[in-house]
Design an enzyme around this catalytic site. Structure first.
Site, PDB file in Angstrom:
ATOM      1  N   ASP A  55       0.907  -1.137   0.000  1.00 55.62           N
ATOM      2  CA  ASP A  55       0.000   0.000   0.000  1.00 55.62           C
ATOM      3  C   ASP A  55       0.952   1.194   0.000  1.00 55.62           C
ATOM      4  O   ASP A  55       1.511   1.543   1.040  1.00 55.62           O
ATOM      5  CB  ASP A  55      -0.878  -0.011   1.258  1.00 55.62           C
ATOM      6  N   HIS A  56       1.141   1.790  -1.177  1.00 54.65           N
ATOM      7  CA  HIS A  56       2.248   2.748  -1.311  1.00 54.65           C
ATOM      8  C   HIS A  56       2.095   3.926  -0.352  1.00 54.65           C
ATOM      9  O   HIS A  56       3.062   4.613  -0.046  1.00 54.65           O
ATOM     10  CB  HIS A  56       2.370   3.248  -2.747  1.00 54.65           C
TER      11      HIS A  56
ATOM     12  N   HIS B 166      -5.862   3.053   2.455  1.00 54.89           N
ATOM     13  CA  HIS B 166      -5.088   4.175   2.983  1.00 54.89           C
ATOM     14  C   HIS B 166      -5.691   4.750   4.269  1.00 54.89           C
ATOM     15  O   HIS B 166      -4.988   4.961   5.255  1.00 54.89           O
ATOM     16  CB  HIS B 166      -5.027   5.315   1.967  1.00 54.89           C
TER      17      HIS B 166
END
Lengths: 517, 348
Positions: free
Chosen positions: A206-207, A269
């Site tokens: 999950d960048h 996020h």
């Protein structure tokens, strides 16, 4: 009694005395395989990230790149494509010599991800690299493909024994998001992945977690004694987590219309931000200790049921409006969006972490496209002081303190305080005490992908999502997804460039307001 | 945007007042203006050669100090002249973030009490770094009262023995960031990486020879690299003896003796290191040498077979090294001090 073999092993595993004091820890020789190497993510993010790591001398001293994709092209054309992508998207102008050295041994394997011959060629290529070096390298398989290919590729890696470790080399598989589009899919995918890999080999990316700003939350909470005593239900009135964008969906209709705001940002996020905000201090900052604490938070979130979703969550879609002084169309007027689409471009949630620290504190999440401003922040509002001795006419009076952690665009921390307005009367108004990271750290933050690729090569999974974490996130979002998909009526609308739909106000407790975006 | 002030025959309190006024004006012009608050860098230079140092500072890029105080020492000067400016760079930082620069022209008689001039000019509570590239060490001694970090470049000192003694002297009083040490960083990282995979880790105890190739001015950088190996691996280094362009000596390891060679490479165009070769008791060895696109690594097996590859990395250049020095002033490297001590044993 220690045997000779054990003694040797212990000696071998002793800490490397040369790493102390080094800012950049060594990374072992690695072969990196990118599935989907000619795709958009690879061109825009992965290849430029690899270049920047090479530029800084951060890649292992022996490093090989292999691209796998459907497009049929020879190695040379792949190198040319990669060079062009790096020149276009790298955050720094490439040094031609470093770029050439990075790509001159890069290999490309064309073919379909379900074609066994691709994996036979891949096996041969990896073995050639290992044989040339005289020992097996670590292997990273980066799945930068459409989600439907994740199980296909992982299954093929298993059939071809490519996930096996030899000697002391490591094999890790980096899996891009989205990890499933609902709970069942995520569970199925986890099952298929873990049928082949050990959990310690699976790096679900999950960048967002690779951003310095997000990692700073851990520093903010656990490196400052100032906040911890008040970080609980006794002092905190509510929390608002906002991820607002001022732009529409652009050319992403194909993906976005099937995903929506909840899957796009909340399930991953924003819930990650919630866990970092609410987690207990981990025993150590090892990957599993941190993730254990995050999972506990997700387990403590009260899950909506199909019957209660409306009280927990509000979807909406942007309609026409004004953006930067220009009239703009709504979501339904965007290219390639079906005219009857009810996909939400805005989602607001009211959650509660039902544990000792947080019980009763509403945690509001809000994300949307085409809102008034681009901002990602967490606003923690403290309870008001018990006795307002300073109430006087002619001022806005004492407001509860807020601690605002801004992730973007200007990363920083703001604390609102009550201060006396100069003059003879005791009038109070809120003032801001502001800290901007950019004023204290002039260094340029690395791209999130640089950090995450490095961590995957180094075997540090702290910033990657564990299987139980993904599933716990889906346990929260799945009932909402199902409820919204089952709705037949029209979806609430909000004007482009606005603060979002009025319906979102219904989630708030009496007397509360959404912070202005 | 830039705000500028200058005065002749001025005083520290006037300069400080001018800085405050510049800041106030800048805020008046733009409410969103924010002064960077990272560190104070006090640079003491010969006025005659200050342009060269200014050029280096201009090129450090993103690691620019937030307040630079350049003290230019001029022969025959009896009074203090000064100018101050505030520059911002909203394009690069995305916010109106400003840097302050003060230049104070002083005479030689001011140097021994330079702290009394500089003290009012530093931003309180920020780390203060002092750098005297033209070897105004008397000024450094004076400024140590208000600095936490001494930035130096041991290659500036013509005699390596003096350079390590000087650095060791400062090290006892403040945290030292030595650019000569930073030049060895990529080499230290690569050497550490060689021994990091578990199967190679034990080999670190079987090193029998270390040869470091260096620029003629960079004996100290070479000796710091060997000093680092010695202290990390528990070797007792002896004094090195000169044979032509080479310094040669031995270190005593737990199980073996280690041959040490520091070789001058006169063709090198920039200060720093050219290469390192580490030999093992088995006859195997590995080397790193500067090459195109990074360091060219050569591994020689015990059977004499060689493999060559490139450990990727771009050159940082001299400005990059200085920028790194400024950044390192905010960090603490526990391995420099012991490496310096070992280098001192080898060179003095």
């Amino acid at each position: 009694m220690t045997t000779v073999g054990q003694q040797d092993k212990t000696e071998q595993e002793a800490k490397n005395p040369l790493v102390e004091g080094l800012e950049r820890l060594p990374v072992h020789p690695t072969n990196l395989v990118i599935f989907g190497a000619t795709g958009d993510l690879s061109k825009r993010k992965l290849l430029p990230a690899l270049y920047n790591l090479a530029h800084e001398g951060a890649l292992p001293e022996r490093f090989n790149l292999i691209g796998v994709s459907r497009s049929d092209m020879p190695h040379g054309d792949f190198r040319g494509m990669a060079k062009e992508a790096i020149e276009k998207f790298s955050r720094r102008k490439p040094d031609p010599k470093v770029l050439e050295e990075l790509l001159n041994e890069a290999k490309y394997i064309p073919g379909s991800f379900d074609d066994d011959s691709v994996y036979t060629t891949l096996t041969d290529t990896l073995e050639e690299f290992d044989e040339a070096a005289g020992h097996p390298f670590n292997r990273i398989f980066y799945l930068s493909t459409a989600p439907m290919f994740f199980p296909v590729i992982v299954g093929a890696l298993g059939r071809h024994k490519l996930e096996d470790t030899k000697d002391d080399n490591e094999v890790r598989v980096v899996i891009e998001k989205p990890f499933g589009t609902n709970l069942e899919e995520a569970q199925d995918l986890n099952e298929q992945v873990l049928d082949v890999l050990d959990e310690s080999q699976a790096y679900r990316i999950d960048h967002y977690l690779g951003k310095e700003t997000v990692q700073n939350m851990l520093a903010f909470r656990f490196a400052n004694g100032l906040f911890e005593p008040i970080w609980n239900r006794n002092f905190i009135d509510n929390v608002q987590i906002t991820a607002a964008e001022d732009i529409g969906i652009g050319s992403r209709a194909g993906y976005y219309d099937s995903a929506g705001a909840l899957r796009d940002l909340v399930q991953n996020h924003m819930l990650q931000l919630l866990t970092l905000l609410c987690m207990e201090p981990p025993v150590t900052f090892s990957a599993d200790d941190v993730r254990d604490e995050k999972v506990k938070v997700l387990h403590a979130v009260i899950k909506p049921t199909p019957e209660t979703v409306d009280r927990f969550a509000v979807p909406a879609q942007y309609g026409p409006g004004v953006d930067a002084g220009e009239d703009v169309g709504g979501y339904l007027q965007e290219d390639d969006v079906p005219e009857d689409s009810t996909t939400e471009t805005f989602a607001a949630l009211r959650l509660e972490v039902d544990n000792w620290r947080w019980a009763g504190v509403p945690i509001y999440l809000r994300t949307g496209k085409r809102l008034a401003r681009k901002v990602t922040e967490i606003a923690v509002t403290l309870k008001p002081v018990p006795h307002l001795a300073f109430q006087e006419d002619g001022s806005v009076g004492v407001k509860p303190n807020q601690i605002i952690l801004t992730m973007q665009p200007n990363e920083g921390v703001t604390i609102t305080l009550g201060a006396k307005i100069p003059g003879s009367r005791m009038r109070i108004r809120p003032v801001n005490m502001e800290f901007l990271y950019g004023t204290a750290f002039l260094s340029e933050s690395p791209e999130a992908y640089e950090r995450l690729i490095m961590d995957a090569m180094r075997g540090d999974a702290t910033l990657f999502t564990r299987n139980d974490e993904v599933e716990a996130q889906w346990h929260i979002c799945d009932p909402i997804v199902k409820n919204w998909e089952a709705q037949s009526g029209p979806i609430a609308q909000y004007e482009s460039g606005s603060q979002g739909p009025e319906e979102a106000d219904e989630l708030l407790e009496e007397g509360s307001h959404w912070r202005a975006i | 945007m830039e705000g500028v002030w200058s005065a002749r025959d001025t005083s520290p309190s006037d300069i400080e007042a001018a800085l405050r006024e510049l800041l106030r004006k800048r805020h008046e012009e733009e409410a969103a203006y924010v002064p960077a608050r990272v560190l104070n860098l006090v640079v003491v230079v010969d006025r005659e050669w200050k342009g060269e140092i200014e050029n280096r500072l201009d090129n450090v890029g993103r690691y620019h100090p937030s307040r630079t105080i350049l003290c230019a020492v001029e022969e025959g000067r009896t009074s203090i002249d000064a100018n101050a400016s505030i520059t911002d760079d909203s394009e690069r930082t995305g916010m109106t973030l400003g840097w302050e620069r003060v230049e104070v022209d002083v005479g030689p008689q001011h140097v021994k009490a330079l702290d009394s001039i500089v003290d009012p000019l530093v931003v309180t509570d920020l780390a203060t770094v002092v750098w005297a590239p033209h070897r105004h060490y008397e000024a450094v001694d004076s400024l140590l009262k208000l600095s936490q970090v001494v930035l130096l470049d041991s290659v500036d000192e013509p005699e390596p023995e003096l350079a390590v003694r000087r650095a060791a002297g400062f090290e006892r009083q403040a945290y030292v960031v030595d650019l000569a040490w930073l030049r060895s960083t990529p080499w230290r990282e690569r050497v550490a990486a060689i021994f990091d995979p578990p199967r190679f880790r034990e080999a670190v105890n079987r090193i029998t020879a270390v040869t470091v190739r260096h620029h003629p001015s960079s004996v100290v950088a070479a000796s710091l690299l060997v000093g680092w190996l010695a202290t990390r691996l528990g070797w007792e280094p002896g004094r090195l003896a000169r044979h032509g362009d080479t310094l040669h000596g031995r270190a005593k390891a737990r199980r073996q003796e280690v041959e040490i060679h520091l070789e001058t490479v006169s063709e090198m165009s920039v200060p720093g290191l050219e290469g390192i070769t580490i030999g093992m008791d088995s006859g195997a060895s590995f080397s790193f040498d500067r090459g195109p696109g990074g360091l060219t690594a050569t591994r020689r097996g015990r059977d004499g077979k060689e493999q060559q590859f490139t450990a990727l990395g771009a050159s940082r250049g001299e400005s990059g090294i200085l920028g790194e020095g400024i950044r390192q002033a905010l960090l603490r490297d526990p391995t420099y001090g012991p490496a310096l001590e070992a280098a001192e044993k080898m060179l003095t």
